[in-house]
Design an enzyme around this catalytic site. Structure first.
Site, short mmCIF file in Angstrom:
data_model
loop_
_atom_site.label_atom_id
_atom_site.label_comp_id
_atom_site.label_asym_id
_atom_site.label_seq_id
_atom_site.Cartn_x
_atom_site.Cartn_y
_atom_site.Cartn_z
N GLY A 9 0.79 -1.22 0.00
CA GLY A 9 0.00 0.00 0.00
C GLY A 9 0.82 1.27 0.00
O GLY A 9 1.82 1.38 0.72
N THR A 32 7.07 0.99 5.23
CA THR A 32 7.97 0.09 4.51
C THR A 32 7.81 0.24 3.01
O THR A 32 8.80 0.24 2.26
CB THR A 32 7.74 -1.37 4.95
OG1 THR A 32 7.88 -1.45 6.37
CG2 THR A 32 8.73 -2.31 4.30
N CYS A 33 6.58 0.39 2.54
CA CYS A 33 6.34 0.53 1.10
C CYS A 33 6.96 1.82 0.57
O CYS A 33 7.57 1.81 -0.51
CB CYS A 33 4.84 0.51 0.81
SG CYS A 33 4.05 -1.06 1.25
N THR A 34 6.83 2.89 1.32
CA THR A 34 7.44 4.15 0.90
C THR A 34 8.95 4.00 0.83
O THR A 34 9.58 4.41 -0.15
CB THR A 34 7.04 5.29 1.85
OG1 THR A 34 5.61 5.45 1.81
CG2 THR A 34 7.71 6.60 1.46
N MET A 81 9.93 1.87 -2.29
CA MET A 81 9.82 2.59 -3.56
C MET A 81 10.86 3.70 -3.67
O MET A 81 11.44 3.92 -4.74
CB MET A 81 8.41 3.15 -3.74
CG MET A 81 7.33 2.08 -3.91
SD MET A 81 7.57 0.99 -5.34
CE MET A 81 7.98 -0.57 -4.52
#
Length: 158
Positions: free
Chosen positions: A41, A46-48, A51
């Site tokens: 998401g 963690t996703c930020t 990416m």
């Protein structure tokens, strides 16, 4: 999950790249190797970080002829906002209908949060013939990929 050597399942999805256009995997094989970085998401810690790390290493992948795309179940509008907020220059594929995560067998639930059917954290590298040449799936969504290993897998395609 697709395995190395399998034909990558073809798909068409909205591409968030500052605008919203269509992306069809089989039409983009000339950009291969394609690095498909699946993440649960946008706007999460963690996703930020994942990416942004791909962004920081984008030149390394570009020097190898690879094209990186993020893939999540977020809407293309949320993904464009995420790109802008995080300073990302690569495109994001919006899988709101979950066809990609289902085709690649990468759906998961965050049962403790009451959030179902998001993408597992995974990386799939597709070559110019449409074959999966590398796949990695996190056993825990808090674990990021080994970026050197992904780079090395792309480099091995030369």
């Amino acid at each position: 999950m697709v395995d190395e050597g399998d034909a990558a399942p073809d798909f068409t999805a909205p591409l968030a790249d500052g605008d919203v256009t269509q992306f069809t995997l089989s039409d983009r094989l000339d950009e291969a190797p394609l690095v498909l970085a699946f993440f649960p998401g946008a706007f999460t810690g963690t996703c930020t970080h994942e990416m942004e790390t791909f962004e920081d290493r984008l030149d390394e992948f570009g020097d190898l002829g690879a094209t990186v795309y993020g893939v999540s179940v977020d809407t293309p509008f949320a993904l464009n906002a995420f790109r802008e907020d995080s300073g990302l220059t690569f495109g994001m594929l919006s899988d709101t209908n979950r066809r990609i995560v289902d085709a690649y067998d990468l759906a998961m639930d965050f049962a403790s949060l009451g959030v179902d059917d998001v993408a597992k954290r995974a990386v799939v590298v597709v070559d110019g013939e449409g074959a999966v040449r590398y796949e990695w799936v996190a056993g825990d969504p808090g674990i990021e990929p080994d970026y050197d290993e992904v780079r090395d897998a792309v480099a091995a395609l030369d």
